[in-house]
Design a protein around this motif. Structure first.
Motif, PDB file in Angstrom:
ATOM      1  N   ARG A 171       0.839  -1.215   0.000  1.00  0.00           N
ATOM      2  CA  ARG A 171       0.000   0.000   0.000  1.00  0.00           C
ATOM      3  C   ARG A 171       0.864   1.251   0.000  1.00  0.00           C
ATOM      4  O   ARG A 171       0.570   2.226  -0.706  1.00  0.00           O
ATOM      5  N   ALA A 172       1.939   1.232   0.770  1.00  0.00           N
ATOM      6  CA  ALA A 172       2.815   2.404   0.844  1.00  0.00           C
ATOM      7  C   ALA A 172       3.577   2.640  -0.458  1.00  0.00           C
ATOM      8  O   ALA A 172       3.984   3.771  -0.754  1.00  0.00           O
ATOM      9  N   ARG A 173       3.737   1.587  -1.259  1.00  0.00           N
ATOM     10  CA  ARG A 173       4.517   1.675  -2.493  1.00  0.00           C
ATOM     11  C   ARG A 173       3.639   1.817  -3.734  1.00  0.00           C
ATOM     12  O   ARG A 173       4.120   1.651  -4.867  1.00  0.00           O
ATOM     13  N   GLN A 174       2.382   2.152  -3.559  1.00  0.00           N
ATOM     14  CA  GLN A 174       1.465   2.228  -4.694  1.00  0.00           C
ATOM     15  C   GLN A 174       1.949   3.185  -5.775  1.00  0.00           C
ATOM     16  O   GLN A 174       1.870   2.883  -6.970  1.00  0.00           O
ATOM     17  N   ALA A 175       2.459   4.350  -5.384  1.00  0.00           N
ATOM     18  CA  ALA A 175       2.919   5.324  -6.383  1.00  0.00           C
ATOM     19  C   ALA A 175       4.066   4.746  -7.204  1.00  0.00           C
ATOM     20  O   ALA A 175       4.100   4.877  -8.436  1.00  0.00           O
ATOM     21  N   ALA A 176       5.025   4.092  -6.542  1.00  0.00           N
ATOM     22  CA  ALA A 176       6.162   3.495  -7.244  1.00  0.00           C
ATOM     23  C   ALA A 176       5.703   2.344  -8.134  1.00  0.00           C
ATOM     24  O   ALA A 176       6.226   2.150  -9.248  1.00  0.00           O
ATOM     25  N   ILE A 177       4.744   1.595  -7.666  1.00  0.00           N
ATOM     26  CA  ILE A 177       4.218   0.483  -8.457  1.00  0.00           C
ATOM     27  C   ILE A 177       3.585   0.993  -9.746  1.00  0.00           C
ATOM     28  O   ILE A 177       3.843   0.473 -10.837  1.00  0.00           O
ATOM     29  N   HIS A 178       2.763   2.033  -9.621  1.00  0.00           N
ATOM     30  CA  HIS A 178       2.109   2.588 -10.803  1.00  0.00           C
ATOM     31  C   HIS A 178       3.129   3.189 -11.777  1.00  0.00           C
ATOM     32  O   HIS A 178       2.984   3.048 -12.997  1.00  0.00           O
ATOM     33  N   ARG A 179       4.169   3.862 -11.248  1.00  0.00           N
ATOM     34  CA  ARG A 179       5.199   4.423 -12.130  1.00  0.00           C
ATOM     35  C   ARG A 179       5.901   3.315 -12.906  1.00  0.00           C
ATOM     36  O   ARG A 179       6.175   3.448 -14.097  1.00  0.00           O
ATOM     37  N   THR A 180       6.183   2.224 -12.225  1.00  0.00           N
ATOM     38  CA  THR A 180       6.871   1.100 -12.877  1.00  0.00           C
ATOM     39  C   THR A 180       6.005   0.492 -13.970  1.00  0.00           C
ATOM     40  O   THR A 180       6.481   0.208 -15.083  1.00  0.00           O
ATOM     41  N   LEU A 181       4.741   0.299 -13.692  1.00  0.00           N
ATOM     42  CA  LEU A 181       3.837  -0.290 -14.673  1.00  0.00           C
ATOM     43  C   LEU A 181       3.624   0.638 -15.868  1.00  0.00           C
ATOM     44  O   LEU A 181       3.476   0.180 -17.005  1.00  0.00           O
ATOM     45  N   ASP A 182       3.609   1.943 -15.608  1.00  0.00           N
ATOM     46  CA  ASP A 182       3.399   2.913 -16.692  1.00  0.00           C
ATOM     47  C   ASP A 182       4.642   3.095 -17.560  1.00  0.00           C
ATOM     48  O   ASP A 182       4.544   3.570 -18.691  1.00  0.00           O
ATOM     49  N   ALA A 183       5.817   2.719 -17.026  1.00  0.00           N
ATOM     50  CA  ALA A 183       7.073   2.984 -17.727  1.00  0.00           C
ATOM     51  C   ALA A 183       7.415   1.918 -18.752  1.00  0.00           C
ATOM     52  O   ALA A 183       8.339   2.089 -19.544  1.00  0.00           O
ATOM     53  N   ALA A 184       6.697   0.807 -18.747  1.00  0.00           N
ATOM     54  CA  ALA A 184       7.016  -0.278 -19.676  1.00  0.00           C
ATOM     55  C   ALA A 184       5.727  -0.943 -20.140  1.00  0.00           C
ATOM     56  O   ALA A 184       4.678  -0.816 -19.505  1.00  0.00           O
ATOM     57  N   GLU A 185       5.835  -1.637 -21.246  1.00  0.00           N
ATOM     58  CA  GLU A 185       4.683  -2.362 -21.764  1.00  0.00           C
ATOM     59  C   GLU A 185       4.642  -3.735 -21.092  1.00  0.00           C
ATOM     60  O   GLU A 185       5.384  -4.652 -21.447  1.00  0.00           O
ATOM     61  N   LEU A 186       3.768  -3.855 -20.112  1.00  0.00           N
ATOM     62  CA  LEU A 186       3.681  -5.074 -19.305  1.00  0.00           C
ATOM     63  C   LEU A 186       2.217  -5.525 -19.239  1.00  0.00           C
ATOM     64  O   LEU A 186       1.551  -5.395 -18.209  1.00  0.00           O
ATOM     65  N   PRO A 187       1.691  -6.035 -20.336  1.00  0.00           N
ATOM     66  CA  PRO A 187       0.265  -6.344 -20.387  1.00  0.00           C
ATOM     67  C   PRO A 187      -0.177  -7.387 -19.359  1.00  0.00           C
ATOM     68  O   PRO A 187      -1.310  -7.332 -18.880  1.00  0.00           O
ATOM     69  N   MET A 188       0.678  -8.320 -19.010  1.00  0.00           N
ATOM     70  CA  MET A 188       0.308  -9.332 -18.035  1.00  0.00           C
ATOM     71  C   MET A 188       0.511  -8.832 -16.609  1.00  0.00           C
ATOM     72  O   MET A 188      -0.371  -8.924 -15.759  1.00  0.00           O
ATOM     73  N   VAL A 189       1.691  -8.275 -16.346  1.00  0.00           N
ATOM     74  CA  VAL A 189       2.001  -7.805 -14.999  1.00  0.00           C
ATOM     75  C   VAL A 189       1.066  -6.679 -14.570  1.00  0.00           C
ATOM     76  O   VAL A 189       0.711  -6.555 -13.392  1.00  0.00           O
ATOM     77  N   SER A 190       0.624  -5.856 -15.523  1.00  0.00           N
ATOM     78  CA  SER A 190      -0.254  -4.734 -15.175  1.00  0.00           C
ATOM     79  C   SER A 190      -1.604  -5.205 -14.650  1.00  0.00           C
ATOM     80  O   SER A 190      -2.333  -4.429 -14.041  1.00  0.00           O
ATOM     81  N   GLY A 191      -1.940  -6.472 -14.890  1.00  0.00           N
ATOM     82  CA  GLY A 191      -3.188  -7.011 -14.357  1.00  0.00           C
ATOM     83  C   GLY A 191      -3.050  -7.578 -12.964  1.00  0.00           C
ATOM     84  O   GLY A 191      -3.984  -8.177 -12.432  1.00  0.00           O
TER      85      GLY A 191
END
Length: 224
Positions: A171-191
């Motif tokens: 929960r505390a790392r939500q911002a970092a998680i979203h930045r990581t997912l937005d920075a690369a094309e990760l169609p599976m991991v983003s789910g």
């Protein structure tokens, strides 16, 4: 200060295990053990020759807490599964122990640990496997459990040091998680959602991998 008559090897080993349970295996040293026992450091070496000897004794003591039954359940699969679950339970009680036994070609010289290997070999004996293959099955089973326990050890250590659970960390790392997912094309991991998060917990990974490993051994035995 502890007298010579009050010191013995079992007391030293129990104290080492208690220190590891409380503070992690890195906190275990002859100096810390001597401090807990109010004894001289050099007096401990009359009973334990080296740190490697101490590691062996600690592992042996912990595995001695859960000896495998004789003869155990019927069938090789039930036997291997039981042995894996019993070893996993040891890491739940003593997470630090995976640091001493996991991913090494030089295992501790601990009779109670080696008894698990021997028991697993006997579980698959009589199924047409060569001796070396039975050794590999037994070691693979232990290596799998030990490797699965390493994240458990790190999670326990990190939660103790930070005071935060894995869920709180996420929960505390939500911002970092979203930045990581937005920075690369990760169609599976983003789910990756809560169901996947729970599935990735060390205990659930252990369960999933245990059954897949046993499935693979079943294929091996069917071939032979």
């Amino acid at each position: 200060m502890a007298s010579e008559g009050t010191l013995d090897r079992p007391l030293i080993v129990r104290t080492a295990v208690e220190l590891a349970d409380r503070d992690g295996v890195a906190a275990v040293s002859m100096r810390h053990i001597a401090g807990r026992l109010d004894a001289g450091v050099m007096s401990l070496y009359r009973y334990v020759g080296s740190r490697e000897d101490l590691n062996d004794l600690m592992v042996d003591a912990v595995f001695g807490e859960r000896p495998l039954p004789s003869p155990g359940p019927d069938g090789w699969r039930a036997k291997l599964e039981l042995s894996a679950r019993e070893e996993w339970a040891l890491y739940l009680d003593h997470p630090w122990m995976s640091h001493l036994v996991a991913v090494t070609t030089r295992p501790p010289m601990a009779p109670n640990l080696l008894a698990y290997t021997d028991w697993r070999m006997r579980a698959v004996d009589g199924h047409g496997l060569g001796f070396a293959t039975m050794v590999q099955v037994a070691i693979m089973t232990g290596t799998y459990v030990q490797s699965a326990a390493i994240p458990l050890a790190y999670e326990t250590q990190t939660a103790r040091a930070s005071g935060h659970t894995r869920q709180q960390w996420a929960r505390a790392r939500q911002a970092a998680i979203h930045r990581t997912l937005d920075a690369a094309e990760l169609p599976m991991v983003s789910g990756f959602g809560m169901e996947a998060f729970q599935a990735s917990e060390p205990a659930n990974i252990f369960e999933f991998g245990l059954h897949r490993m046993l499935d693979g051994i079943a294929v091996l035995l069917e071939q032979d």
